[in-house]
Design a protein around this motif. Structure first.
Motif, PDB file in Angstrom:
ATOM      1  N   SER A  89       0.832  -1.198   0.000  1.00 50.20           N
ATOM      2  CA  SER A  89       0.000   0.000   0.000  1.00 50.20           C
ATOM      3  C   SER A  89       0.869   1.252   0.000  1.00 50.20           C
ATOM      4  N   ASP A  90       0.265   2.350  -0.407  1.00 46.54           N
ATOM      5  CA  ASP A  90       0.989   3.624  -0.369  1.00 46.54           C
ATOM      6  C   ASP A  90       1.460   3.973   1.037  1.00 46.54           C
ATOM      7  N   PRO A  91       0.609   3.827   2.061  1.00 45.52           N
ATOM      8  CA  PRO A  91       1.086   4.156   3.409  1.00 45.52           C
ATOM      9  C   PRO A  91       2.290   3.316   3.849  1.00 45.52           C
ATOM     10  N   THR A  92       2.296   2.040   3.512  1.00 47.45           N
ATOM     11  CA  THR A  92       3.435   1.196   3.879  1.00 47.45           C
ATOM     12  C   THR A  92       4.699   1.681   3.180  1.00 47.45           C
ATOM     13  N   ALA A  93       4.608   1.901   1.872  1.00 48.03           N
ATOM     14  CA  ALA A  93       5.759   2.375   1.104  1.00 48.03           C
ATOM     15  C   ALA A  93       6.234   3.733   1.608  1.00 48.03           C
ATOM     16  N   ALA A  94       5.292   4.634   1.850  1.00 42.87           N
ATOM     17  CA  ALA A  94       5.645   5.976   2.311  1.00 42.87           C
ATOM     18  C   ALA A  94       6.320   5.937   3.680  1.00 42.87           C
ATOM     19  N   ASN A  95       5.824   5.088   4.566  1.00 39.93           N
ATOM     20  CA  ASN A  95       6.433   4.975   5.892  1.00 39.93           C
ATOM     21  C   ASN A  95       7.847   4.405   5.823  1.00 39.93           C
ATOM     22  N   LEU A  96       8.074   3.464   4.932  1.00 40.02           N
ATOM     23  CA  LEU A  96       9.426   2.923   4.754  1.00 40.02           C
ATOM     24  C   LEU A  96      10.389   4.016   4.296  1.00 40.02           C
ATOM     25  N   ILE A  97       9.970   4.782   3.306  1.00 36.24           N
ATOM     26  CA  ILE A  97      10.826   5.857   2.787  1.00 36.24           C
ATOM     27  C   ILE A  97      11.048   6.931   3.844  1.00 36.24           C
ATOM     28  N   ALA A  98       9.968   7.366   4.501  1.00 35.65           N
ATOM     29  CA  ALA A  98      10.095   8.419   5.513  1.00 35.65           C
ATOM     30  C   ALA A  98      11.022   7.978   6.650  1.00 35.65           C
ATOM     31  N   GLY A  99      10.896   6.734   7.072  1.00 36.80           N
ATOM     32  CA  GLY A  99      11.773   6.225   8.130  1.00 36.80           C
ATOM     33  C   GLY A  99      13.234   6.228   7.711  1.00 36.80           C
ATOM     34  N   GLY A 100      13.487   5.819   6.478  1.00 33.98           N
ATOM     35  CA  GLY A 100      14.857   5.844   5.965  1.00 33.98           C
ATOM     36  C   GLY A 100      15.404   7.256   5.874  1.00 33.98           C
ATOM     37  N   CYS A 101      14.569   8.173   5.425  1.00 30.62           N
ATOM     38  CA  CYS A 101      14.988   9.579   5.336  1.00 30.62           C
ATOM     39  C   CYS A 101      15.332  10.128   6.715  1.00 30.62           C
ATOM     40  N   ASP A 102      14.496   9.821   7.687  1.00 32.91           N
ATOM     41  CA  ASP A 102      14.725  10.329   9.042  1.00 32.91           C
ATOM     42  C   ASP A 102      16.030   9.791   9.625  1.00 32.91           C
ATOM     43  N   MET A 103      16.323   8.511   9.374  1.00 30.94           N
ATOM     44  CA  MET A 103      17.596   7.944   9.843  1.00 30.94           C
ATOM     45  C   MET A 103      18.772   8.615   9.127  1.00 30.94           C
ATOM     46  N   GLY A 104      18.610   8.843   7.824  1.00 30.58           N
ATOM     47  CA  GLY A 104      19.668   9.487   7.057  1.00 30.58           C
ATOM     48  C   GLY A 104      19.949  10.902   7.538  1.00 30.58           C
ATOM     49  N   VAL A 105      18.901  11.654   7.813  1.00 26.99           N
ATOM     50  CA  VAL A 105      19.060  13.023   8.302  1.00 26.99           C
ATOM     51  C   VAL A 105      19.789  13.027   9.637  1.00 26.99           C
ATOM     52  N   ALA A 106      19.393  12.148  10.530  1.00 29.71           N
ATOM     53  CA  ALA A 106      20.046  12.079  11.847  1.00 29.71           C
ATOM     54  C   ALA A 106      21.537  11.752  11.692  1.00 29.71           C
TER      55      ALA A 106
END
Length: 144
Positions: A89-106
């Motif tokens: 689903s879009d929410p699952t895919a979006a959450n995976l990407i957002a989580g990766g982005c947040d780890m990358g930013v940190a």
């Protein structure tokens, strides 16, 4: 040392942008909607362009860059594949990407602090990568 910190910061940016491109590609392969796929494709192209700039900067220092940690890369692929197989689903895919982005930013913010003696050009590249990741994470909220 300015020179050493500059190279170290650029290496971490290189590993981060490569991980980002790879992770976006993994999700893009399973993107449930055309709208999400279009958003991810555009961001992937931006990441690739910045990655080319990072590698060009590293080449000026005679450095080959840094690949992402193979264990982290493998775990990310496994998690993405499993979650999108069981919940495509879009929410699952979006959450995976957002989580990766947040780890990358940190991570990148930590590297900016750790390699404070890096030259301003390299710090600017890191800040641009952070902004790119933050922007993608924000765009993913529309799909949750």
């Amino acid at each position: 040392m300015i020179h050493a910190d500059t190279i170290r910061l650029l290496r971490e940016c290189d590993a981060g942008v490569r991980m980002g491109v790879s992770s976006i590609g993994d999700v893009l392969d399973h993107a449930p909607s055309d709208e999400l796929a279009s958003c991810l494709d555009a961001s992937k192209k931006e990441h690739e362009a910045l990655g080319a700039e990072i590698r060009a900067a590293l080449e000026r220092f005679g450095d080959a860059g840094k690949a992402p940690n193979p264990m982290a890369r493998g775990m990310a692929w496994l998690k993405t594949s499993a979650e999108l197989t069981f919940s495509p689903s879009d929410p699952t895919a979006a959450n995976l990407i957002a989580g990766g982005c947040d780890m990358g930013v940190a991570s990148l913010r930590g590297y900016l602090d750790k390699y404070a003696a890096a030259d301003e050009s390299s710090k600017e590249i890191a800040k641009r990568l952070i902004a790119l990741e933050e922007s993608l994470s924000a765009q993913m909220r529309d799909f949750c």
